[in-house]
Design an enzyme around this catalytic site. Structure first.
Site, PDB file in Angstrom:
ATOM      1  N   LYS A  69       3.190  -3.552   4.371  1.00  0.00           N
ATOM      2  CA  LYS A  69       3.339  -5.009   4.339  1.00  0.00           C
ATOM      3  C   LYS A  69       4.391  -5.474   5.337  1.00  0.00           C
ATOM      4  O   LYS A  69       4.253  -6.528   5.965  1.00  0.00           O
ATOM      5  CB  LYS A  69       3.663  -5.456   2.920  1.00  0.00           C
ATOM      6  CG  LYS A  69       2.480  -5.209   1.978  1.00  0.00           C
ATOM      7  CD  LYS A  69       2.899  -5.172   0.517  1.00  0.00           C
ATOM      8  CE  LYS A  69       1.705  -4.951  -0.392  1.00  0.00           C
ATOM      9  NZ  LYS A  69       2.126  -4.699  -1.799  1.00  0.00           N
ATOM     10  N   ARG A  85     -20.429   2.786  -3.223  1.00  0.00           N
ATOM     11  CA  ARG A  85     -20.722   4.186  -2.959  1.00  0.00           C
ATOM     12  C   ARG A  85     -21.897   4.666  -3.813  1.00  0.00           C
ATOM     13  O   ARG A  85     -22.699   5.462  -3.378  1.00  0.00           O
ATOM     14  CB  ARG A  85     -19.483   5.048  -3.249  1.00  0.00           C
ATOM     15  CG  ARG A  85     -18.937   5.691  -1.985  1.00  0.00           C
ATOM     16  CD  ARG A  85     -17.618   6.373  -2.228  1.00  0.00           C
ATOM     17  NE  ARG A  85     -16.531   5.401  -2.319  1.00  0.00           N
ATOM     18  CZ  ARG A  85     -15.284   5.706  -2.670  1.00  0.00           C
ATOM     19  NH1 ARG A  85     -14.965   6.938  -3.005  1.00  0.00           N
ATOM     20  NH2 ARG A  85     -14.354   4.782  -2.698  1.00  0.00           N
ATOM     21  N   VAL A 143     -10.849  -6.182  -7.770  1.00  0.00           N
ATOM     22  CA  VAL A 143     -10.771  -7.426  -6.998  1.00  0.00           C
ATOM     23  C   VAL A 143     -12.170  -7.910  -6.635  1.00  0.00           C
ATOM     24  O   VAL A 143     -12.495  -9.092  -6.777  1.00  0.00           O
ATOM     25  CB  VAL A 143      -9.909  -7.236  -5.731  1.00  0.00           C
ATOM     26  CG1 VAL A 143      -9.915  -8.509  -4.883  1.00  0.00           C
ATOM     27  CG2 VAL A 143      -8.481  -6.850  -6.109  1.00  0.00           C
ATOM     28  N   GLU A 170      -4.963 -12.791   3.945  1.00  0.00           N
ATOM     29  CA  GLU A 170      -3.905 -13.286   3.048  1.00  0.00           C
ATOM     30  C   GLU A 170      -3.640 -12.324   1.905  1.00  0.00           C
ATOM     31  O   GLU A 170      -2.499 -12.160   1.463  1.00  0.00           O
ATOM     32  CB  GLU A 170      -4.304 -14.670   2.531  1.00  0.00           C
ATOM     33  CG  GLU A 170      -3.273 -15.379   1.685  1.00  0.00           C
ATOM     34  CD  GLU A 170      -2.014 -15.735   2.470  1.00  0.00           C
ATOM     35  OE1 GLU A 170      -1.039 -14.983   2.327  1.00  0.00           O
ATOM     36  OE2 GLU A 170      -2.006 -16.739   3.204  1.00  0.00           O
ATOM     37  N   LYS A 216      -4.380  -3.560   3.400  1.00  0.00           N
ATOM     38  CA  LYS A 216      -3.075  -3.488   4.062  1.00  0.00           C
ATOM     39  C   LYS A 216      -2.880  -2.194   4.836  1.00  0.00           C
ATOM     40  O   LYS A 216      -2.240  -2.188   5.883  1.00  0.00           O
ATOM     41  CB  LYS A 216      -1.936  -3.690   3.072  1.00  0.00           C
ATOM     42  CG  LYS A 216      -1.937  -2.711   1.924  1.00  0.00           C
ATOM     43  CD  LYS A 216      -0.828  -3.001   0.918  1.00  0.00           C
ATOM     44  CE  LYS A 216      -1.005  -2.131  -0.295  1.00  0.00           C
ATOM     45  NZ  LYS A 216      -2.027  -2.604  -1.235  1.00  0.00           N
ATOM     46  N   GLY A 240      -2.889  -7.457  -8.802  1.00  0.00           N
ATOM     47  CA  GLY A 240      -3.763  -7.821  -9.917  1.00  0.00           C
ATOM     48  C   GLY A 240      -5.075  -8.382  -9.415  1.00  0.00           C
ATOM     49  O   GLY A 240      -5.137  -8.958  -8.326  1.00  0.00           O
ATOM     50  N   ILE A 298       0.405 -14.763  -3.338  1.00  0.00           N
ATOM     51  CA  ILE A 298       1.369 -15.670  -2.710  1.00  0.00           C
ATOM     52  C   ILE A 298       0.884 -16.026  -1.312  1.00  0.00           C
ATOM     53  O   ILE A 298       0.690 -15.142  -0.480  1.00  0.00           O
ATOM     54  CB  ILE A 298       2.767 -15.030  -2.594  1.00  0.00           C
ATOM     55  CG1 ILE A 298       3.205 -14.438  -3.933  1.00  0.00           C
ATOM     56  CG2 ILE A 298       3.783 -16.059  -2.105  1.00  0.00           C
ATOM     57  CD1 ILE A 298       4.511 -13.661  -3.859  1.00  0.00           C
ATOM     58  N   VAL A 307      -0.921  -8.976   1.887  1.00  0.00           N
ATOM     59  CA  VAL A 307       0.535  -9.015   1.666  1.00  0.00           C
ATOM     60  C   VAL A 307       0.855  -9.933   0.498  1.00  0.00           C
ATOM     61  O   VAL A 307       0.462 -11.100   0.478  1.00  0.00           O
ATOM     62  CB  VAL A 307       1.285  -9.520   2.918  1.00  0.00           C
ATOM     63  CG1 VAL A 307       2.787  -9.567   2.654  1.00  0.00           C
ATOM     64  CG2 VAL A 307       0.994  -8.629   4.113  1.00  0.00           C
TER      65      VAL A 307
END
Lengths: 435, 435
Positions: free
Chosen positions: A202, A45, A14, A126, A102, A304, A133, A129
């Site tokens: 979540k 790291r 990500v 955002e 999360k 993803g 979406i 969760v």
């Protein structure tokens, strides 16, 4: 206007995507925000490990220094510590934070939100969760003048893929899990997904946000999908249901334990006409029932690199724009409500129970009597002929659909059914949701 | 903290619901906002007309005075004037505005947003598109760091109800329209709905927001559903499609008219496997394709007093909370991009064309030749035997599915087909979307 310095903590799939988009879309982002974003440091790291497309000069192992020099901190390292300490330090120095963590939010949502509130900055999440979406903002902001009664979510793509393959292809659990691992949907150790723990984190965040009350992952009742068999999926299908791992967050007006909130994750039967039943593969969806808005559903990719990066960048634009415009504090006031969290034993649902019984007259009477004794009501019984076992005994399969009963009543009933001489085994007990 | 004064312009079904909720949920709203809301005036045309549950002392016909005394203005009167002048006055005096007025926004989005920006206040309008479904905030904020490529929406409940009944019940258009009127879904004069104009207003707003460029309703190509026949719906179903009135907003990278934006509303064929095809009855849904987030869908009730009030209240909490926190201006920077709006003639889609032809050899060759001549490519032809007419002539039905062609190529081709001696009539020409 002066550039806003962004420090990024962690640079996995990500993070790499987020860094690339900050660079590639620099002009468009600057236009939207009213100031350019400058990636000032990426905390990793091991700074000697090359990362494709990442400017090596930005890599550092010194998180404290990176945070000290940043206007905005993006936390993508995951896990509880050191993420919690670093986020708290960033908030305290007056930097807004964007996180996709999360696990941390599910453990310490209230504490972190209060820290943001006290510092007059924002903590956006955002991406924590349902991936790409937009669900945090609709729940927290768009429905802020409404009253959310219930959220039902398919918030773990791995388990939805597994259950969907079992349903559509007739695979057994192990076969579907192996395929999920081969596709990269499931980890080598899939416990967090199939045990329901990822979905529970979540559920805790969604509950906290929807009900303005702190709900931690420890408040969430969790059951995984390890016990779901091909036969259960088939039985469900025969009756017009599909089995989905659901995160359910709801206000309960009355229960044996009084009024309160319930947050729970378990595999449940869902009517095939329910909007959530059409969520296929590794997709996620969140179904909301609000007092005025009625039924809403949000659907998209739950995981993803690119989808999660989209959510992180939306938050980043939001806090950056806010920084440009001025004004202090969280957009939404956190946690002004105080609800008790109800134990699962007090929660009322319908159930389907499948029994392997002896095939002789009086079985239905014996089973019915246990239900009557425990005050549990049966809506429907369906008996079908089963196999003849090695000892030559004819078995029968008995499927019972109950009316709404509390979990504790149901457990007691099932415990007594197991002891009945006419019952060989209790093959499955599964709740029904969405009705 | 001091109460925030709210003036409401208009008090119909939605206004009554909003006023009731401001009163009934006063405590919860005050907690969320950090200050109480006080309904200071309700502007109506006739203050002597009683409204259930509304405090008569609040009713006034003096809009200017009501606005002058308000921190926040909620505009629910609809129409272009006097709404535009009143909203502009409110923004100029430094009051944030919440509106549900799609007609006005579709006409003057850029102008009003600039006025809000110049005054350093907010103009919120979640209720103007797709009722209770949070779509403005997800598109404007959550996806602000992504790049929206395409939006396809079912944004008019009346026409979706009509088309759904034609599809599921086999009704003809008039029968479904009458039912929609009896249920209160359609007005006595249903032109705005069935002509696609209501959907076009929403397409203009969604395009403006998604592409950060001003798109007015005059830029939107509109076709209604008046011409959809039971036979067209049946033919679509036989081929695995459903007919939906779609609002399509997209970036077009290349076309005969260059790169630009397209905003259009028309009935189109949608594959029954597409997520939007399952939107039933009067529900709305918006399907988004974004570069990083991938496919997203938002689903819910698009109209009605309570759902629309939910959206208005979400906006009201948002601007009120913002007022409490301080900070100036719009959350999202409007209109920093400048795209040309492409004419429908330059837009490329696939088509299904149904012809009533004479039943004799050579028909396919004659029809194919016209397509070849115009440079339009056919993917599939299906000929079925038709009726024998009054003159004893055997007809045949010819359905052609084209590859992607521009609208202008298609129009020229259809014009020539009409002139072919072997063609009795062109029964229908309909686009295919979502592939």
């Amino acid at each position: 206007m002066q550039a806003l310095k962004v420090a990024m903590l962690g640079c996995g799939v990500v993070g790499t995507e987020v860094a690339a988009r900050i660079q590639n879309r620099a002009e468009g982002l600057a236009e939207r925000i009213g100031a350019p974003l400058e990636l000032s440091a990426i905390v990793v790291r091991d700074a000697s490990k090359a990362r494709p497309g990442i400017d090596e000069k930005l890599l550092t192992t010194d998180a404290e220094a990176a945070i000290a020099g940043a206007d905005i901190v993006v936390e993508l390292m995951g896990g509880i510590e050191p993420a919690r300490s670093l986020i708290t330090a960033a908030l305290r120095q007056g930097s807004s934070v964007v996180t996709a963590n999360k696990a941390l939010l599910a453990a310490s949502y209230g504490e972190l939100m209060s820290a943001a509130d006290a510092a007059g900055v924002r903590l956006e999440h955002e991406a924590a969760v349902a991936g790409a979406i937009p669900i945090i903002r609709p729940v927290g902001d768009s429905l802020a003048g409404d009253r959310i009664e219930r959220i039902m979510g398919i918030v773990n793509g791995t388990t939805n893929y597994i259950l969907d393959q079992m349903d559509s292809e007739g695979w057994d659990f192990q076969q579907a899990l192996t395929a999920a691992q081969e596709l990269g949907y499931a980890e080598a150790d899939p416990t967090a997904d199939i045990g329901g723990h990822d979905a529970a984190a979540k559920a805790a965040i969604l509950s906290s946000l929807a009900f303005h009350a702190p709900v931690s992952i420890d408040d969430v009742h969790v059951e995984g999908i390890e016990g779901i068999t091909a036969e259960m999926v088939e039985t469900a299908r025969d009756q017009g249901f599909v089995i989905k791992l659901l995160a359910v967050c709801e206000r309960v007006a009355s229960s044996p334990a009084g009024a309160g909130l319930s947050a729970r994750v378990y595999p449940a039967l869902l009517d095939r006409n329910h909007a959530l039943s059409s969520v296929r593969g590794a997709f996620n969806a969140v179904f909301i029932e609000a007092e005025a808005a009625g039924e809403l559903m949000f659907y998209g990719q739950g995981a993803g690199g690119a989808p999660t990066a989209s959510a992180v960048l939306g938050d980043l634009v939001s806090v950056a724009r806010r920084k440009v415009l001025g004004g202090r504090g969280q957009y939404e006031r956190p946690f002004h409500e105080d609800y008790p969290i109800l134990p699962i034993s007090a929660i009322t649902t319908r159930y389907h129970i499948t029994l392997d019984v002896v095939d002789r007259p009086g079985v239905l009477a014996a089973v019915s009597e246990v239900f009557a004794d425990e005050g549990a009501s049966i809506e429907l019984m369906r008996q079908t002929i089963g196999d003849i076992d090695d000892e030559g005994i004819q078995h029968a399969k008995l499927v019972l659909a109950t009316h709404s009963n509390t979990d504790s009543t149901l457990q007691k009933t099932v415990d007594r059914l197991i002891d009945l001489p006419v019952v060989h085994t209790v093959k499955s007990v599964i709740r029904v949701e969405g009705q």
